[in-house]
Design an enzyme around this catalytic site. Structure first.
Site, PDB file in Angstrom:
ATOM      1  N   GLU A  79      12.089  12.151  -0.873  1.00  0.00           N
ATOM      2  CA  GLU A  79      11.054  11.491  -1.668  1.00  0.00           C
ATOM      3  C   GLU A  79      10.608  12.476  -2.746  1.00  0.00           C
ATOM      4  O   GLU A  79       9.849  13.402  -2.475  1.00  0.00           O
ATOM      5  CB  GLU A  79       9.871  11.105  -0.784  1.00  0.00           C
ATOM      6  CG  GLU A  79       8.967  10.120  -1.471  1.00  0.00           C
ATOM      7  CD  GLU A  79       8.151   9.336  -0.459  1.00  0.00           C
ATOM      8  OE1 GLU A  79       8.647   8.297   0.024  1.00  0.00           O
ATOM      9  OE2 GLU A  79       7.047   9.783  -0.143  1.00  0.00           O
ATOM     10  N   CYS A 128      10.758  16.691  -0.090  1.00  0.00           N
ATOM     11  CA  CYS A 128       9.691  16.005  -0.832  1.00  0.00           C
ATOM     12  C   CYS A 128       9.078  16.944  -1.866  1.00  0.00           C
ATOM     13  O   CYS A 128       8.837  18.120  -1.591  1.00  0.00           O
ATOM     14  CB  CYS A 128       8.616  15.508   0.132  1.00  0.00           C
ATOM     15  SG  CYS A 128       7.370  14.469  -0.677  1.00  0.00           S
ATOM     16  N   TYR A 151       9.370  13.093  -6.959  1.00  0.00           N
ATOM     17  CA  TYR A 151       8.713  12.383  -8.073  1.00  0.00           C
ATOM     18  C   TYR A 151       8.410  13.341  -9.211  1.00  0.00           C
ATOM     19  O   TYR A 151       8.619  14.544  -9.062  1.00  0.00           O
ATOM     20  CB  TYR A 151       7.432  11.696  -7.586  1.00  0.00           C
ATOM     21  CG  TYR A 151       6.544  12.534  -6.683  1.00  0.00           C
ATOM     22  CD1 TYR A 151       5.549  13.365  -7.209  1.00  0.00           C
ATOM     23  CD2 TYR A 151       6.700  12.499  -5.297  1.00  0.00           C
ATOM     24  CE1 TYR A 151       4.729  14.129  -6.379  1.00  0.00           C
ATOM     25  CE2 TYR A 151       5.888  13.252  -4.463  1.00  0.00           C
ATOM     26  CZ  TYR A 151       4.899  14.064  -5.013  1.00  0.00           C
ATOM     27  OH  TYR A 151       4.098  14.810  -4.190  1.00  0.00           O
ATOM     28  N   TYR A 193       0.497   7.969  -3.520  1.00  0.00           N
ATOM     29  CA  TYR A 193       0.186   9.282  -2.927  1.00  0.00           C
ATOM     30  C   TYR A 193       0.638   9.284  -1.469  1.00  0.00           C
ATOM     31  O   TYR A 193       0.406   8.319  -0.738  1.00  0.00           O
ATOM     32  CB  TYR A 193      -1.325   9.580  -3.029  1.00  0.00           C
ATOM     33  CG  TYR A 193      -1.714   9.713  -4.485  1.00  0.00           C
ATOM     34  CD1 TYR A 193      -1.542  10.907  -5.172  1.00  0.00           C
ATOM     35  CD2 TYR A 193      -2.160   8.604  -5.205  1.00  0.00           C
ATOM     36  CE1 TYR A 193      -1.815  11.012  -6.532  1.00  0.00           C
ATOM     37  CE2 TYR A 193      -2.438   8.691  -6.565  1.00  0.00           C
ATOM     38  CZ  TYR A 193      -2.257   9.902  -7.218  1.00  0.00           C
ATOM     39  OH  TYR A 193      -2.508  10.004  -8.573  1.00  0.00           O
ATOM     40  N   SER A 194       1.285  10.383  -1.065  1.00  0.00           N
ATOM     41  CA  SER A 194       1.739  10.498   0.326  1.00  0.00           C
ATOM     42  C   SER A 194       0.547  10.754   1.228  1.00  0.00           C
ATOM     43  O   SER A 194      -0.370  11.492   0.855  1.00  0.00           O
ATOM     44  CB  SER A 194       2.700  11.677   0.482  1.00  0.00           C
ATOM     45  OG  SER A 194       3.791  11.542  -0.375  1.00  0.00           O
TER      46      SER A 194
HETATM   47  P1  FAD Z   1      -0.556   9.625 -15.579  1.00  0.00           P
HETATM   48  O1  FAD Z   1      -1.778   9.204 -16.340  1.00  0.00           O
HETATM   49  O2  FAD Z   1       0.257   8.569 -14.917  1.00  0.00           O
HETATM   50  O3  FAD Z   1       0.399  10.503 -16.433  1.00  0.00           O
HETATM   51  C1  FAD Z   1      -0.068  11.440 -17.389  1.00  0.00           C
HETATM   52  C2  FAD Z   1       1.073  12.281 -17.864  1.00  0.00           C
HETATM   53  O4  FAD Z   1       1.428  13.228 -16.864  1.00  0.00           O
HETATM   54  C3  FAD Z   1       2.339  11.500 -18.189  1.00  0.00           C
HETATM   55  O5  FAD Z   1       2.913  12.093 -19.330  1.00  0.00           O
HETATM   56  C4  FAD Z   1       3.220  11.740 -16.979  1.00  0.00           C
HETATM   57  O6  FAD Z   1       4.590  11.740 -17.333  1.00  0.00           O
HETATM   58  C5  FAD Z   1       2.807  13.120 -16.529  1.00  0.00           C
HETATM   59  N1  FAD Z   1       2.891  13.267 -15.052  1.00  0.00           N
HETATM   60  C6  FAD Z   1       2.872  12.290 -14.139  1.00  0.00           C
HETATM   61  N2  FAD Z   1       2.921  12.805 -12.888  1.00  0.00           N
HETATM   62  C7  FAD Z   1       2.971  14.135 -13.024  1.00  0.00           C
HETATM   63  C8  FAD Z   1       3.034  15.202 -12.089  1.00  0.00           C
HETATM   64  N3  FAD Z   1       3.063  15.006 -10.740  1.00  0.00           N
HETATM   65  N4  FAD Z   1       3.091  16.450 -12.596  1.00  0.00           N
HETATM   66  C9  FAD Z   1       3.037  16.674 -13.936  1.00  0.00           C
HETATM   67  N5  FAD Z   1       2.978  15.684 -14.859  1.00  0.00           N
HETATM   68  C10 FAD Z   1       2.945  14.438 -14.407  1.00  0.00           C
HETATM   69  N6  FAD Z   1       1.060  13.063  -6.517  1.00  0.00           N
HETATM   70  C11 FAD Z   1       0.232  13.913  -5.817  1.00  0.00           C
HETATM   71  O7  FAD Z   1      -0.578  14.625  -6.428  1.00  0.00           O
HETATM   72  N7  FAD Z   1       0.253  13.948  -4.439  1.00  0.00           N
HETATM   73  C12 FAD Z   1       1.097  13.177  -3.708  1.00  0.00           C
HETATM   74  O8  FAD Z   1       1.095  13.238  -2.459  1.00  0.00           O
HETATM   75  C13 FAD Z   1       1.973  12.300  -4.416  1.00  0.00           C
HETATM   76  N8  FAD Z   1       2.820  11.507  -3.739  1.00  0.00           N
HETATM   77  C14 FAD Z   1       3.675  10.695  -4.429  1.00  0.00           C
HETATM   78  C15 FAD Z   1       4.561   9.907  -3.695  1.00  0.00           C
HETATM   79  C16 FAD Z   1       5.459   9.094  -4.369  1.00  0.00           C
HETATM   80  C17 FAD Z   1       6.439   8.257  -3.565  1.00  0.00           C
HETATM   81  C18 FAD Z   1       5.448   9.035  -5.805  1.00  0.00           C
HETATM   82  C19 FAD Z   1       6.415   8.153  -6.552  1.00  0.00           C
HETATM   83  C20 FAD Z   1       4.544   9.790  -6.514  1.00  0.00           C
HETATM   84  C21 FAD Z   1       3.647  10.630  -5.850  1.00  0.00           C
HETATM   85  N9  FAD Z   1       2.725  11.422  -6.544  1.00  0.00           N
HETATM   86  C22 FAD Z   1       1.904  12.261  -5.846  1.00  0.00           C
HETATM   87  C23 FAD Z   1       2.587  11.350  -8.020  1.00  0.00           C
HETATM   88  C24 FAD Z   1       1.453  10.357  -8.347  1.00  0.00           C
HETATM   89  O9  FAD Z   1       1.862   9.043  -7.984  1.00  0.00           O
HETATM   90  C25 FAD Z   1       1.090  10.319  -9.831  1.00  0.00           C
HETATM   91  O10 FAD Z   1       2.263  10.098 -10.571  1.00  0.00           O
HETATM   92  C26 FAD Z   1       0.414  11.599 -10.314  1.00  0.00           C
HETATM   93  O11 FAD Z   1      -0.798  11.809  -9.605  1.00  0.00           O
HETATM   94  C27 FAD Z   1       0.101  11.475 -11.818  1.00  0.00           C
HETATM   95  O12 FAD Z   1      -0.682  10.327 -12.027  1.00  0.00           O
HETATM   96  P2  FAD Z   1      -1.805  10.316 -13.137  1.00  0.00           P
HETATM   97  O13 FAD Z   1      -2.344   8.919 -13.210  1.00  0.00           O
HETATM   98  O14 FAD Z   1      -2.802  11.394 -12.924  1.00  0.00           O
HETATM   99  O15 FAD Z   1      -1.026  10.674 -14.464  1.00  0.00           O
END
Ligand code: FAD
Ligand code: A2P
Length: 406
Positions: free
Chosen positions: A404, A364, A406, A196-197
């Site tokens: 950045e 981003c 995602y 998370y950022s």
């Molecule tokens: P998971 O249990 O990992 O995934 C559940 C399902 O949802 C999977 O099918 C997956 O493919 C899908 N999915 C994953 N991410 C998303 C998404 N964003 N939108 C829709 N579907 C998704 N997230 C934020 O909310 N705020 C941030 O500031 C932020 N910063 C990030 C910075 C970086 C460098 C990166 C790589 C990612 C960032 N993310 C951010 C995304 C975050 O890391 C997670 O991937 C996101 O919160 C989903 O995680 P989860 O465990 O809830 O879902």
């Protein structure tokens, strides 16, 4: 006498540090990196040791090697089963530095530096990295958690404040951190880390306090629109004041803001991609009294005003402090607009900022917007008899273009 086995250096990923952000797999030009539900691994047969994956990795998990017999490298299946890297076996009589030159060339033992490191702006402050690891995470206490998007909005985005008490967790605007959700995954293993950022400036969400803020979207639909309950985002959005969270990091050494007076920022974001932009804008706002100059230009895409994190505070910022351009895609009776449409509309100012050596550009949010934004920049350049590919090369060379998604 036995002939010593020919040794090569095998590229491996440290499963203990890897936060499974997929950056390496996306970066690898020859598709040598793959993953299962647990581990990211490198296919020895395919990897050309070009090192393109090394600098984008936020944790350094990617930068690991073992000397192995050329005839017996670790297979992908073996790597999938690892919780940690195998110890380095005795390299035997042929230490890597003594390998014949042609083996060095083939295996890429000498670091070629190909692809080049992603550098921060020259005046960025020095970031701390990976101070807290999976083995030794920091414990933060939730001191606030509230919903940013309107009640009727299609997505819930939360502003979450974490207090680190007396634990050092120094961050710079643009860095991210990793959260370890409690419990086990379907395979009975601890959940992997999600990134998370950081949404607050370096001196804290509340200046002088050892705290920081995150902007987290509750994931209830996957990218194909199917119902799903994202593990970590739901855990975070459900946290109550006083709850404790395991945090690793901080991460990120290049998506950082310039510090020199007169430097300008062009920020382009969608959804939670606004988190680092909020951090940078707030840093500049807190220093406004120093009159250091430099422009701030923001392109921000959301479905509608009620879906836009930080809409209220953003609209209160003075117009001579920040030039705000909002693109709404789902407002009834209005045409769909994306950030790239606004970049085209503001072509004159955008071109001026692209050509200004003191202007740094940040992108981003949704991965999908990258291509559209690139096309918009290409159009802006074309209309001014510039060639975007050349401009982009220069921006990257001068560490003025940071992405950045995602
Ligand atoms: P998971 O249990 O990992 O995934 C559940 C399902 O949802 C999977 O099918 C997956 O493919 C899908 N999915 C994953 N991410 C998303 C998404 N964003 N939108 C829709 N579907 C998704 N997230 C934020 O909310 N705020 C941030 O500031 C932020 N910063 C990030 C910075 C970086 C460098 C990166 C790589 C990612 C960032 N993310 C951010 C995304 C975050 O890391 C997670 O991937 C996101 O919160 C989903 O995680 P989860 O465990 O809830 O879902
Ligand atoms: P859309 O209405 O087409 O989904 P989200 O709310 O899903 O996080 O998305 C934030 C904003 O980014 C939305 O307005 C969304 O529009 C927009 N968006 C989606 N795809 C792209 C893209 N390829 N380029 C730019 N913006 C996009």
């Amino acid at each position: 006498m036995n002939t010593p086995a020919e040794l090569v250096r095998q590229h491996l990923i440290d499963a203990e540090i890897c936060i499974r952000c997929n950056t390496c797999e996306e970066t690898c030009p020859v598709h040598a990196i793959t993953h299962d539900s647990r581990n990211y691994v490198v296919n020895f047969e395919v990897c050309e040791n070009c090192r393109a994956c090394i600098s984008p990795c936020p944790t350094g998990a990617i930068d690991n090697y073992r000397s192995v017999a050329k005839s017996k490298p670790y297979s992908i299946e073996e790597q999938f089963s690892w919780d940690e890297l195998p110890p380095q076996a005795d390299p035997g009589p042929t230490a890597p530095s003594e390998l014949p030159e042609d083996v060095v060339r083939i295996t890429g033992i000498a670091t070629s530096g190909q692809g080049g490191p992603n550098l921060p702006p020259w005046s960025a402050a020095h970031p701390y990295e990976s101070l807290h690891t999976l083995a030794r995470p920091a414990l933060a206490t939730v001191s606030g958690n509230y919903r940013l998007t309107e009640d009727g909005a299609s997505s819930a985005v939360h502003h979450i404040v974490l207090d680190f008490g007396r634990t050092a967790f120094p961050v710079l605007e643009g860095q991210s951190l990793g959260v370890i959700a409690p419990g086990l995954d379907a395979g009975g293993k601890p959940h992997h880390v999600r990134l998370y950022s950081v949404a607050s400036p370096r001196n804290g969400e509340r200046p002088g306090y050892n705290n920081l803020a995150l902007t987290v979207k509750r994931v209830l639909l996957d990218r194909e629109g199917n119902s799903v309950r994202g593990v970590c985002s739901n855990y975070l959005c459900d946290l109550k004041k006083g709850d404790q969270v395991k945090v690793v990091g901080p991460y990120g050494t290049s998506f950082l803001m310039p510090n020199h007076p007169g430097s300008s920022l062009m920020m382009i974001c969608t959804g939670t991609g606004s988190a680092p932009m909020r951090a940078m804008t707030e840093r500049r706002r807190r220093r406004a009294a120093f009159k250091e100059g430099g422009r701030l230009m923001l392109f921000f895409g959301a479905r509608a005003a009620g879906e836009l994190p930080y809409f209220g505070p953003l609209m209160k910022l003075p117009k001579d402090f920040i030039d705000i351009n909002l693109a709404f895609s789902r407002v009834p009776d209005q045409p769909k607009r994306y950030v790239q449409d606004l970049i085209r509309e503001r072509a004159e100012d955008v071109a001026e900022m692209l050509c200004d050596p003191e202007c740094y550009i940040y992108l981003c949010g949704l991965k999908g917007m990258e291509a559209g934004v690139n096309e918009a920049f290409a159009d802006v350049c074309r209309s001014r008899e510039m060639i975007w590919d050349q401009v982009l090369d220069g921006l990257k060379r001068d560490a003025r273009f940071h992405v950045e998604t995602y």
